[in-house]
Motif scaffolding. Structure first.
Motif, PDB file in Angstrom:
ATOM      1  N   CYS A  39      -9.548  25.414  23.078  1.00 43.67           N
ATOM      2  CA  CYS A  39      -9.781  26.851  23.072  1.00 43.67           C
ATOM      3  C   CYS A  39      -8.459  27.611  23.075  1.00 43.67           C
ATOM      4  O   CYS A  39      -7.379  27.018  23.086  1.00 43.67           O
ATOM      5  N   ALA A  61      -8.749  27.244  18.666  1.00 44.79           N
ATOM      6  CA  ALA A  61      -9.849  28.100  18.218  1.00 44.79           C
ATOM      7  C   ALA A  61     -10.040  29.212  19.243  1.00 44.79           C
ATOM      8  O   ALA A  61      -9.856  29.000  20.438  1.00 44.79           O
ATOM      9  N   VAL A  64     -14.475  30.565  21.646  1.00 42.95           N
ATOM     10  CA  VAL A  64     -15.448  29.495  21.835  1.00 42.95           C
ATOM     11  C   VAL A  64     -15.836  29.382  23.312  1.00 42.95           C
ATOM     12  O   VAL A  64     -15.023  29.628  24.188  1.00 42.95           O
ATOM     13  N   ASP A  69     -19.350  24.908  20.047  1.00 38.61           N
ATOM     14  CA  ASP A  69     -18.649  26.044  19.432  1.00 38.61           C
ATOM     15  C   ASP A  69     -17.292  25.601  18.894  1.00 38.61           C
ATOM     16  O   ASP A  69     -16.896  25.980  17.793  1.00 38.61           O
ATOM     17  N   ALA A  73     -15.996  26.088  15.057  1.00 39.75           N
ATOM     18  CA  ALA A  73     -15.182  27.300  14.909  1.00 39.75           C
ATOM     19  C   ALA A  73     -13.988  27.036  14.005  1.00 39.75           C
ATOM     20  O   ALA A  73     -13.445  25.929  13.970  1.00 39.75           O
TER      21      ALA A  73
END
Length: 102
Positions: A39, A61, A64, A69, A73
Motif C-alpha cells: 500500500c 498502490a 487499497v 484490492d 489496483a
C-alpha cells in the motif's frame, strides 16, 4: 493484529500476504523472495534513490484496503530496479507485476 497467509496468484505462483491492522488504516504487503507490492505506506523514492545499491524490486498502490484490492489496483509508483529488471510500469495492475517476479 497481524495476519500472514499464503496467497496463490496464478496456478502454482505463491506469495505471502501480510496485513498489519493499524489505527484507522491497514499496512498491506504481498511478497515473494524477489520483490513485493504494498500500500501507499511504501516510500518508493527512498528505495530508488537513497538505497539504489540494494536494487529493491517494489511497487506501491494507493487507496487499497484489502489484499484483494492490492492485487487488482494499478501501481502508482515502482522502483527503478523493478522497471529495469522485470519490466514493471506505473499503472500496471499489482497481480500482473507479481506474475513477472514469480
Amino acid at each position: 493484529m497481524i495476519t500472514v497467509n499464503p496467497l496463490e496468484v496464478e496456478d502454482g505462483m505463491f506469495f505471502t500476504a501480510i496485513c498489519v491492522e493499524l489505527p484507522k488504516t491497514n499496512l498491506l504487503i504481498i511478497s515473494n523472495e524477489i520483490g513485493y507490492i504494498m500500500c501507499a505506506a511504501l516510500d518508493v523514492d527512498l528505495l530508488s534513490e537513497k538505497l539504489a545499491d540494494r536494487e529493491v524490486i517494489a511497487g506501491r498502490a494507493v487507496g487499497v484496503r484489502t489484499i484483494d484490492d492490492l492485487l487488482h489496483a494499478p501501481l502508482e509508483k515502482v522502483t527503478h530496479s523493478a522497471k529495469e529488471q522485470y519490466g514493471w510500469e506505473e499503472g500496471m495492475i499489482g497481480k500482473d507485476a507479481l506474475i513477472r517476479i514469480s
